[in-house]
Design an enzyme around this catalytic site. Sequence first.
Site, PDB file in Angstrom:
ATOM      1  N   TYR A 145       6.449   5.699   2.021  1.00  0.00           N
ATOM      2  CA  TYR A 145       5.333   6.547   2.465  1.00  0.00           C
ATOM      3  C   TYR A 145       5.994   7.441   3.743  1.00  0.00           C
ATOM      4  O   TYR A 145       5.346   8.583   4.152  1.00  0.00           O
ATOM      5  CB  TYR A 145       4.065   5.737   3.224  1.00  0.00           C
ATOM      6  CG  TYR A 145       3.084   5.159   2.059  1.00  0.00           C
ATOM      7  CD1 TYR A 145       3.506   4.803   0.710  1.00  0.00           C
ATOM      8  CD2 TYR A 145       1.705   5.687   2.445  1.00  0.00           C
ATOM      9  CE1 TYR A 145       2.522   4.618  -0.103  1.00  0.00           C
ATOM     10  CE2 TYR A 145       0.708   5.368   1.420  1.00  0.00           C
ATOM     11  CZ  TYR A 145       1.264   4.961   0.296  1.00  0.00           C
ATOM     12  OH  TYR A 145       0.111   4.701  -0.615  1.00  0.00           O
ATOM     13  N   LYS A 195      11.177  -4.691  -6.813  1.00  0.00           N
ATOM     14  CA  LYS A 195      11.986  -3.942  -8.025  1.00  0.00           C
ATOM     15  C   LYS A 195      13.354  -4.179  -8.031  1.00  0.00           C
ATOM     16  O   LYS A 195      14.090  -3.098  -7.920  1.00  0.00           O
ATOM     17  CB  LYS A 195      11.568  -2.531  -8.115  1.00  0.00           C
ATOM     18  CG  LYS A 195      11.754  -1.787  -9.330  1.00  0.00           C
ATOM     19  CD  LYS A 195      10.870  -2.216 -10.686  1.00  0.00           C
ATOM     20  CE  LYS A 195      11.515  -1.741 -12.075  1.00  0.00           C
ATOM     21  NZ  LYS A 195      10.912  -2.376 -13.222  1.00  0.00           N
ATOM     22  N   ASP A 228       6.425  -4.834 -11.957  1.00  0.00           N
ATOM     23  CA  ASP A 228       5.686  -4.439 -13.296  1.00  0.00           C
ATOM     24  C   ASP A 228       5.319  -5.710 -13.676  1.00  0.00           C
ATOM     25  O   ASP A 228       4.169  -5.791 -14.329  1.00  0.00           O
ATOM     26  CB  ASP A 228       6.699  -3.680 -14.187  1.00  0.00           C
ATOM     27  CG  ASP A 228       7.977  -4.452 -14.228  1.00  0.00           C
ATOM     28  OD1 ASP A 228       8.573  -5.142 -13.681  1.00  0.00           O
ATOM     29  OD2 ASP A 228       8.971  -3.909 -15.269  1.00  0.00           O
ATOM     30  N   ASP A 252      -0.030  -0.583  -2.408  1.00  0.00           N
ATOM     31  CA  ASP A 252      -0.994   0.287  -2.510  1.00  0.00           C
ATOM     32  C   ASP A 252      -1.468   0.233  -4.059  1.00  0.00           C
ATOM     33  O   ASP A 252      -2.670   0.062  -4.426  1.00  0.00           O
ATOM     34  CB  ASP A 252      -0.629   1.692  -2.165  1.00  0.00           C
ATOM     35  CG  ASP A 252      -1.619   2.868  -2.497  1.00  0.00           C
ATOM     36  OD1 ASP A 252      -2.765   2.573  -2.181  1.00  0.00           O
ATOM     37  OD2 ASP A 252      -1.225   3.697  -3.294  1.00  0.00           O
ATOM     38  N   ASP A 256      -5.155  -1.856  -5.759  1.00  0.00           N
ATOM     39  CA  ASP A 256      -6.213  -1.445  -6.522  1.00  0.00           C
ATOM     40  C   ASP A 256      -6.430  -2.108  -7.789  1.00  0.00           C
ATOM     41  O   ASP A 256      -7.358  -2.408  -8.203  1.00  0.00           O
ATOM     42  CB  ASP A 256      -6.218   0.053  -6.796  1.00  0.00           C
ATOM     43  CG  ASP A 256      -6.801   1.172  -5.760  1.00  0.00           C
ATOM     44  OD1 ASP A 256      -6.878   0.853  -4.775  1.00  0.00           O
ATOM     45  OD2 ASP A 256      -7.155   2.149  -6.235  1.00  0.00           O
TER      46      ASP A 256
HETATM   47  C1  IPM Z   1      -5.024   2.793   0.878  1.00  0.00           C
HETATM   48  C2  IPM Z   1      -5.291   4.313   0.547  1.00  0.00           C
HETATM   49  C3  IPM Z   1      -4.398   5.173   1.470  1.00  0.00           C
HETATM   50  C4  IPM Z   1      -2.865   4.547   1.132  1.00  0.00           C
HETATM   51  C5  IPM Z   1      -4.475   6.786   1.246  1.00  0.00           C
HETATM   52  C6  IPM Z   1      -5.937   6.838   1.530  1.00  0.00           C
HETATM   53  C7  IPM Z   1      -3.559   7.261   2.296  1.00  0.00           C
HETATM   54  O1  IPM Z   1      -4.880   4.634  -0.778  1.00  0.00           O
HETATM   55  O2  IPM Z   1      -5.250   2.637   2.030  1.00  0.00           O
HETATM   56  O3  IPM Z   1      -4.948   2.100  -0.027  1.00  0.00           O
HETATM   57  O4  IPM Z   1      -2.075   5.108   0.110  1.00  0.00           O
HETATM   58  O5  IPM Z   1      -2.393   3.825   1.880  1.00  0.00           O
HETATM   59 MG    MG Z   2      -4.933   2.916  -1.949  1.00  0.00          MG
END
Ligand code: IPM
Ligand code: MG
Length: 366
Positions: A145, A195, A228, A252, A256
């Site tokens: 990042y 990884k 993975d 990240d 999700d």
């Molecule tokens: C998260 C979000 C952020 C990230 C974005 C909005 C920059 O996806 O907090 O997971 O990638 O860290």
């Molecule tokens: Mg995110």
Amino acid sequence: MTDNRTYRLAVLPGDGIGPEVTREAVRVLEAAAGRFGFRLEATTHPVGGAALDASGDPLPPETQAACRAADAVLLGAVGGPAWDEAPPGRRPEDGLLRLRRLLGAFANLRPVTVPAALAGASPLRPERVAGTDLVIVRELTGGIYFGTPRGIEQGPEGRRGVNTMRYDEAEIERIATVAFELAARRRGRVTSVDKANVLDVSRLWREVVTSVHRDRFPEIELDHLYVDNAAMQLVRDPRRFDVVLTANLFGDILSDLAATLPGSLGLLPSASIGGGVGLFEPVHGSAPDLAGTGRANPLAAILSGAMLLEHLGESDAAAAVRRAVASTLDDGFRTPDLAGDGEAACSTQAMGAAVCERLESTEVMA
Ligand code: IPM
Ligand code: MG
């Protein structure tokens, strides 16, 4: 009572559903303050697209100063289609990334639990996910990042996009320490995700994690998974995980993925800590399609508020907020993201009000 606990809270509602979910979270925090005898001084500041529209800067100086001076920051969400085409540095997300760096919030904790009442809402089979209780510890201020060189440049054969994944030993050491210390207070198990079969930066990650473990936390159980494979195991057998330690980008993505376990991103809170001031925000984004419809789930923001209270040392209040959320769900309150077929859905506000009511009737130990 003689103590006079007062906390300065910087509230950054942001974009999309951010304002409506933070409004409910602040209501719940105020109710907790009333119940548990502390005071909150909450002030509101622009961030993300809202700040870009107002001043051309997704993290204006006034917001920076307020966050630095606060005891904690509560953020809603940033981003939306209106700003998707904006150039680098002028995107809502840049405001959030800069804020994380400004606060030195290198450790992002993302707990994922599947309350029994909601196992049926999971897209996975309830008997596989019920009882899941894990925390993703994501490195937040380094890795790909922020690594340089980065950018889009003109190469001899056309344009070339570049990002760099880099970690210093010290950065790996400090995030590993957070994960091991957290595991010691939980079920005593860390899974480090990398990884290392392909990336040199991951080979170093694995070496450093292994040596922090050997030297300082030998009583914790440690295993390593490639990212993975970790993605597959999170879906196949989420209950095998306690603390998942990983780098910025992997965290990240995995967070999700893990959010599908309870069936909705609308339930997952996060805490970003490590500097002086903690930053607390739901894992979900700004969900522009839901903004203003009253359909957003405020529980992720409310539970982020519980993490905030915990971090301020108000553990009883934090536990009471969590209990109030659990009993609201047990009583059948469901925003549309949680409502199953034939179940009635409630609004953002109704969900927040139900949590406040349960919190206000909480017994407080003398
Ligand atoms: C998260 C979000 C952020 C990230 C974005 C909005 C920059 O996806 O907090 O997971 O990638 O860290
Ligand atoms: Mg995110």
